[in-house]
Design a protein around this motif. Structure first.
Motif, PDB file in Angstrom:
ATOM      1  N   VAL A 150       1.154  -4.996   5.576  1.00 14.54           N
ATOM      2  CA  VAL A 150       0.820  -5.370   6.959  1.00 14.54           C
ATOM      3  C   VAL A 150      -0.079  -4.311   7.596  1.00 14.54           C
ATOM      4  O   VAL A 150      -1.030  -4.617   8.309  1.00 14.54           O
ATOM      5  CB  VAL A 150       2.111  -5.565   7.772  1.00 14.54           C
ATOM      6  N   LEU A 151       0.279  -3.033   7.324  1.00 17.46           N
ATOM      7  CA  LEU A 151      -0.559  -1.957   7.877  1.00 17.46           C
ATOM      8  C   LEU A 151      -1.999  -2.026   7.350  1.00 17.46           C
ATOM      9  O   LEU A 151      -2.968  -1.821   8.090  1.00 17.46           O
ATOM     10  CB  LEU A 151       0.077  -0.601   7.556  1.00 17.46           C
ATOM     11  N   GLN A 152      -2.125  -2.285   6.055  1.00 16.79           N
ATOM     12  CA  GLN A 152      -3.475  -2.411   5.474  1.00 16.79           C
ATOM     13  C   GLN A 152      -4.223  -3.588   6.116  1.00 16.79           C
ATOM     14  O   GLN A 152      -5.413  -3.494   6.444  1.00 16.79           O
ATOM     15  CB  GLN A 152      -3.378  -2.621   3.956  1.00 16.79           C
ATOM     16  N   SER A 153      -3.482  -4.678   6.280  1.00 20.66           N
ATOM     17  CA  SER A 153      -4.114  -5.858   6.878  1.00 20.66           C
ATOM     18  C   SER A 153      -4.513  -5.597   8.333  1.00 20.66           C
ATOM     19  O   SER A 153      -5.602  -5.966   8.781  1.00 20.66           O
ATOM     20  CB  SER A 153      -3.144  -7.043   6.803  1.00 20.66           C
ATOM     21  N   LYS A 154      -3.611  -4.900   9.052  1.00 17.45           N
ATOM     22  CA  LYS A 154      -3.909  -4.587  10.460  1.00 17.45           C
ATOM     23  C   LYS A 154      -5.105  -3.643  10.570  1.00 17.45           C
ATOM     24  O   LYS A 154      -5.996  -3.811  11.421  1.00 17.45           O
ATOM     25  CB  LYS A 154      -2.676  -3.973  11.100  1.00 17.45           C
ATOM     26  N   LYS A 155      -5.090  -2.634   9.705  1.00 19.74           N
ATOM     27  CA  LYS A 155      -6.200  -1.663   9.715  1.00 19.74           C
ATOM     28  C   LYS A 155      -7.527  -2.363   9.399  1.00 19.74           C
ATOM     29  O   LYS A 155      -8.559  -2.105  10.019  1.00 19.74           O
ATOM     30  CB  LYS A 155      -5.924  -0.561   8.705  1.00 19.74           C
ATOM     31  N   ALA A 156      -7.492  -3.260   8.396  1.00 19.66           N
ATOM     32  CA  ALA A 156      -8.717  -4.002   8.041  1.00 19.66           C
ATOM     33  C   ALA A 156      -9.171  -4.868   9.203  1.00 19.66           C
ATOM     34  O   ALA A 156     -10.373  -4.956   9.515  1.00 19.66           O
ATOM     35  CB  ALA A 156      -8.465  -4.856   6.797  1.00 19.66           C
ATOM     36  N   GLN A 215     -12.789  -5.901  13.518  1.00 26.67           N
ATOM     37  CA  GLN A 215     -13.102  -6.155  14.930  1.00 26.67           C
ATOM     38  C   GLN A 215     -14.117  -5.152  15.468  1.00 26.67           C
ATOM     39  O   GLN A 215     -15.012  -5.506  16.244  1.00 26.67           O
ATOM     40  CB  GLN A 215     -11.801  -6.098  15.749  1.00 26.67           C
ATOM     41  N   GLN A 216     -13.950  -3.904  15.059  1.00 28.61           N
ATOM     42  CA  GLN A 216     -14.913  -2.877  15.500  1.00 28.61           C
ATOM     43  C   GLN A 216     -16.324  -3.193  14.989  1.00 28.61           C
ATOM     44  O   GLN A 216     -17.310  -3.089  15.724  1.00 28.61           O
ATOM     45  CB  GLN A 216     -14.466  -1.504  15.004  1.00 28.61           C
ATOM     46  N   SER A 270      -6.483 -14.297  10.138  1.00 33.92           N
ATOM     47  CA  SER A 270      -5.490 -15.188   9.494  1.00 33.92           C
ATOM     48  C   SER A 270      -4.617 -14.398   8.514  1.00 33.92           C
ATOM     49  O   SER A 270      -3.374 -14.585   8.466  1.00 33.92           O
ATOM     50  CB  SER A 270      -6.210 -16.330   8.764  1.00 33.92           C
ATOM     51  N   HIS A 271      -5.260 -13.530   7.739  1.00 34.70           N
ATOM     52  CA  HIS A 271      -4.523 -12.742   6.766  1.00 34.70           C
ATOM     53  C   HIS A 271      -3.511 -11.838   7.456  1.00 34.70           C
ATOM     54  O   HIS A 271      -2.343 -11.735   7.041  1.00 34.70           O
ATOM     55  CB  HIS A 271      -5.492 -11.907   5.932  1.00 34.70           C
ATOM     56  N   TYR A 272      -3.937 -11.211   8.542  1.00 33.47           N
ATOM     57  CA  TYR A 272      -3.023 -10.323   9.256  1.00 33.47           C
ATOM     58  C   TYR A 272      -1.853 -11.103   9.838  1.00 33.47           C
ATOM     59  O   TYR A 272      -0.686 -10.668   9.793  1.00 33.47           O
ATOM     60  CB  TYR A 272      -3.767  -9.577  10.366  1.00 33.47           C
ATOM     61  N   GLU A 273      -2.174 -12.269  10.403  1.00 31.45           N
ATOM     62  CA  GLU A 273      -1.111 -13.077  10.986  1.00 31.45           C
ATOM     63  C   GLU A 273      -0.105 -13.502   9.914  1.00 31.45           C
ATOM     64  O   GLU A 273       1.131 -13.502  10.120  1.00 31.45           O
ATOM     65  CB  GLU A 273      -1.701 -14.301  11.690  1.00 31.45           C
ATOM     66  N   GLN A 274      -0.649 -13.880   8.741  1.00 31.11           N
ATOM     67  CA  GLN A 274       0.242 -14.283   7.644  1.00 31.11           C
ATOM     68  C   GLN A 274       1.139 -13.107   7.214  1.00 31.11           C
ATOM     69  O   GLN A 274       2.353 -13.254   6.980  1.00 31.11           O
ATOM     70  CB  GLN A 274      -0.569 -14.796   6.456  1.00 31.11           C
ATOM     71  N   MET A 275       0.539 -11.955   7.089  1.00 30.76           N
ATOM     72  CA  MET A 275       1.301 -10.788   6.654  1.00 30.76           C
ATOM     73  C   MET A 275       2.340 -10.392   7.706  1.00 30.76           C
ATOM     74  O   MET A 275       3.459  -9.982   7.382  1.00 30.76           O
ATOM     75  CB  MET A 275       0.350  -9.614   6.370  1.00 30.76           C
ATOM     76  N   ALA A 276       1.928 -10.489   8.976  1.00 31.38           N
ATOM     77  CA  ALA A 276       2.878 -10.166  10.046  1.00 31.38           C
ATOM     78  C   ALA A 276       4.053 -11.142  10.021  1.00 31.38           C
ATOM     79  O   ALA A 276       5.231 -10.751  10.203  1.00 31.38           O
ATOM     80  CB  ALA A 276       2.172 -10.197  11.401  1.00 31.38           C
ATOM     81  N   ASP A 277       3.760 -12.411   9.819  1.00 29.73           N
ATOM     82  CA  ASP A 277       4.831 -13.414   9.730  1.00 29.73           C
ATOM     83  C   ASP A 277       5.742 -13.119   8.532  1.00 29.73           C
ATOM     84  O   ASP A 277       6.988 -13.246   8.624  1.00 29.73           O
ATOM     85  CB  ASP A 277       4.231 -14.820   9.598  1.00 29.73           C
ATOM     86  N   ALA A 278       5.095 -12.760   7.410  1.00 29.60           N
ATOM     87  CA  ALA A 278       5.881 -12.470   6.204  1.00 29.60           C
ATOM     88  C   ALA A 278       6.803 -11.276   6.439  1.00 29.60           C
ATOM     89  O   ALA A 278       7.965 -11.255   5.986  1.00 29.60           O
ATOM     90  CB  ALA A 278       4.942 -12.192   5.026  1.00 29.60           C
ATOM     91  N   THR A 326      -4.568  -8.855  -0.229  1.00 30.34           N
ATOM     92  CA  THR A 326      -4.743  -7.503   0.293  1.00 30.34           C
ATOM     93  C   THR A 326      -5.791  -6.737  -0.515  1.00 30.34           C
ATOM     94  O   THR A 326      -6.570  -5.938   0.036  1.00 30.34           O
ATOM     95  CB  THR A 326      -3.417  -6.755   0.282  1.00 30.34           C
ATOM     96  N   GLU A 327      -5.796  -6.941  -1.794  1.00 31.99           N
ATOM     97  CA  GLU A 327      -6.776  -6.252  -2.655  1.00 31.99           C
ATOM     98  C   GLU A 327      -8.211  -6.706  -2.356  1.00 31.99           C
ATOM     99  O   GLU A 327      -9.166  -5.989  -2.659  1.00 31.99           O
ATOM    100  CB  GLU A 327      -6.428  -6.509  -4.126  1.00 31.99           C
ATOM    101  N   GLU A 328      -8.331  -7.885  -1.779  1.00 34.82           N
ATOM    102  CA  GLU A 328      -9.684  -8.373  -1.458  1.00 34.82           C
ATOM    103  C   GLU A 328     -10.212  -7.786  -0.150  1.00 34.82           C
ATOM    104  O   GLU A 328     -11.388  -7.947   0.177  1.00 34.82           O
ATOM    105  CB  GLU A 328      -9.656  -9.908  -1.351  1.00 34.82           C
ATOM    106  N   LEU A 329      -9.365  -7.117   0.597  1.00 41.34           N
ATOM    107  CA  LEU A 329      -9.801  -6.576   1.887  1.00 41.34           C
ATOM    108  C   LEU A 329     -10.960  -5.583   1.761  1.00 41.34           C
ATOM    109  O   LEU A 329     -11.927  -5.623   2.545  1.00 41.34           O
ATOM    110  CB  LEU A 329      -8.619  -5.917   2.607  1.00 41.34           C
ATOM    111  N   PRO A 330     -10.946  -4.627   0.802  1.00 34.84           N
ATOM    112  CA  PRO A 330     -12.069  -3.679   0.710  1.00 34.84           C
ATOM    113  C   PRO A 330     -13.420  -4.372   0.491  1.00 34.84           C
ATOM    114  O   PRO A 330     -14.439  -3.952   1.061  1.00 34.84           O
ATOM    115  CB  PRO A 330     -11.680  -2.806  -0.482  1.00 34.84           C
TER     116      PRO A 330
END
Length: 484
Positions: A19-25, A30-31, A254-262, A284-288
């Protein structure tokens, strides 16, 4: 989701880390999108600024070009006026050449016309023009000195003592009675004014070339329209990266929301199956790679924005350059005004000089006509002297005949009276008719009281024949001119 055995719960990936990785991404995305949005907005404003600056540059350029056309017309006008002046001057030069050549020819002809010594006084200072005050005087007779002219001898000189075999190389010519210095003064003044005319015209000689050079310099300093990049192409180039980043940001959200829900479900006791965990790990591995693509698109937008910034800077520089161009144009306008005024002054001065030169040419033409009349009148003078000599000789012959006849008649009468007195005188008383003894009156023919016997200069036959021949040619030419 399946509920794995209790032994497998410790092997599940740590959802908090995911979740942290997803949030950071998401935050980083957003930035990046915010930065891209700011760049897009800045690009739009920059595009407007570029178009505005470019429009100003084009407007100024078009205005400058119009002014340069007017300046070119001014240069052509000055060049045309100079050409007209040159044409007038060349026409005057042609007339001057003809008239001075005609004057030289008549002077040479006067130099070839011999004047018999009996036609002029012995004074070496004799000059037909010695008494004139101005060679362009209104009185045509002012050029002649009646007391020193070749005809003065007809009234004042004693009878010609020069024999027919005298050395003609020592004789004077008609040109010896011409005031050469006065003619030189006229011609020198003519040449001086002509030189002054050249000097005045030379003062504006380089005006057309100077104006043309200044016009070319200003025209070359104008920017070309090809310096401005296509704003539409740049904005279109930003559109695709912006849309792609928007899709990526949506995926990250969407990914972050899914991870947060999970995570919330996991915290609530939900146990995820192996397959679910693998999907979460794979996402998550696709985020980079997504972040790398976002950064690449931002760089692309940043690059196109930089193109607009560069274009704006260039447009601003062109506008600044246009200010210098306008200053140069204003200076050119002042220069043209001065040139036009100077050219007008030159035209006025040249016209005044040309008018004066025309008047001086009339003086040269008048001299030519006077010398022609002078030469013609002298030839007629020779013919007139020849005619008078014929009349004089005829009258003298008549007078000599009368004298001889009177002397013969007187001698005859004396003889008759002597015979009469010898035969009859002794028979007549002396106191009757006392006059019978008188001799006849002797007569003589003499000039009228107060008159003197006329003396004429000698005109040799060849000079008289030449004069008659040339006068006949002049009469034929005059008759032909009148009939034409």
């Amino acid at each position: 989701m399946a509920s794995p055995p209790p032994g497998q719960q410790t092997e599940q990936p740590h959802l908090v880390s995911l979740v942290l990785q997803s949030k950071k991404a998401l935050q980083h995305g957003q930035q990046l999108c915010s930065k891209a949005n700011s760049l897009s907005n800045a690009s739009a404003q920059c595009s407007l600024d570029v178009l505005t600056l470019d429009a100003k540059v084009k407007w100024i350029t078009e205005a400058v070009l119009e002014q340069l056309k007017l300046a070119a017309n001014v240069a052509k006008s000055i060049e045309y006026k100079r050409a007209q002046l040159d044409k007038q001057v060349k026409a005057w030069d042609v007339v001057r050449s003809k008239r001075t050549e005609a004057l030289d020819n008549i002077l040479e002809s006067l130099g070839a016309q011999l004047v018999p010594p009996g036609f002029h006084q012995s004074s070496s200072g004799s000059s037909l023009f010695g008494s004139q005050h101005s060679i362009d005087g209104k009185n045509g007779n002012a050029i002649f000195n009646a007391q020193q002219s070749p005809s003065a001898t007809v009234r004042d000189n004693p009878f010609d003592r020069h024999g027919k075999n005298a050395d003609r190389t020592k004789w004077k010519t008609l040109r010896d009675f011409v005031d050469e210095s006065a003619i030189e003064n006229v011609l020198d003044t003519l040449e001086s004014d002509r030189t002054r005319l050249d000097d005045i015209m030379a003062s504006t000689y380089d005006y057309p070339e100077t104006l043309s050079a200044a016009i070319s310099s200003i025209r070359e300093s104008l920017p070309s329209s090809s310096n401005v990049p296509s704003i539409e192409d740049i904005l279109n180039a930003q559109q695709q990266p912006s849309e792609l980043m928007a899709r990526h940001l949506s995926s990250l959200t969407s990914h972050y929301e899914q991870m947060a829900d999970a995570l919330r479900e996991s915290e609530a006791g939900e146990i995820f199956g192996e397959e679910d965990l693998q999907d979460m790990n794979r996402d998550t591995e696709e985020l980079p790679s997504i972040m790398a693509e976002l950064e690449e698109q931002v760089l692309s937008i940043e690059d196109t924005h930089q193109q607009l910034v560069t274009a704006k800077t260039a447009a601003q520089e062109r506008l600044t350059t246009q200010s210098l161009t306008l200053d140069n144009l204003d200076e050119l306008g002042e220069i043209m005004s001065d040139m036009l005024q100077k050219q007008q002054d030159v035209e006025n001065d040249c016209q005044e000089l040309l008018d004066g030169l025309q008047e001086r040419l009339l003086i040269v033409e008048d001299l030519h006509h006077r010398f022609i009349q002078y030469q013609t009148s002298f030839k007629k003078l020779l013919v007139e002297i020849g005619r008078r000599r014929q009349i004089k000789e005829a009258v003298e012959k008549v007078v000599e005949g009368m004298i001889l006849e009177l002397r013969a008649m007187t001698e005859e009468e004396r003889q008759v009276r002597e015979d009469f007195n010898a035969e009859h005188g002794r028979h007549i008383p002396e106191d009757i008719c006392l006059c019978i003894e008188n001799p006849p009156t002797r007569w003589d023919v003499v000039p009228r009281e107060g008159d003197v016997r006329e003396s004429l200069p000698e005109v040799e036959s060849d000079l008289l024949a030449q004069a008659k021949e040339k006068l006949a040619v002049v009469d034929v030419s005059s008759a032909g001119t009148e009939s034409a």
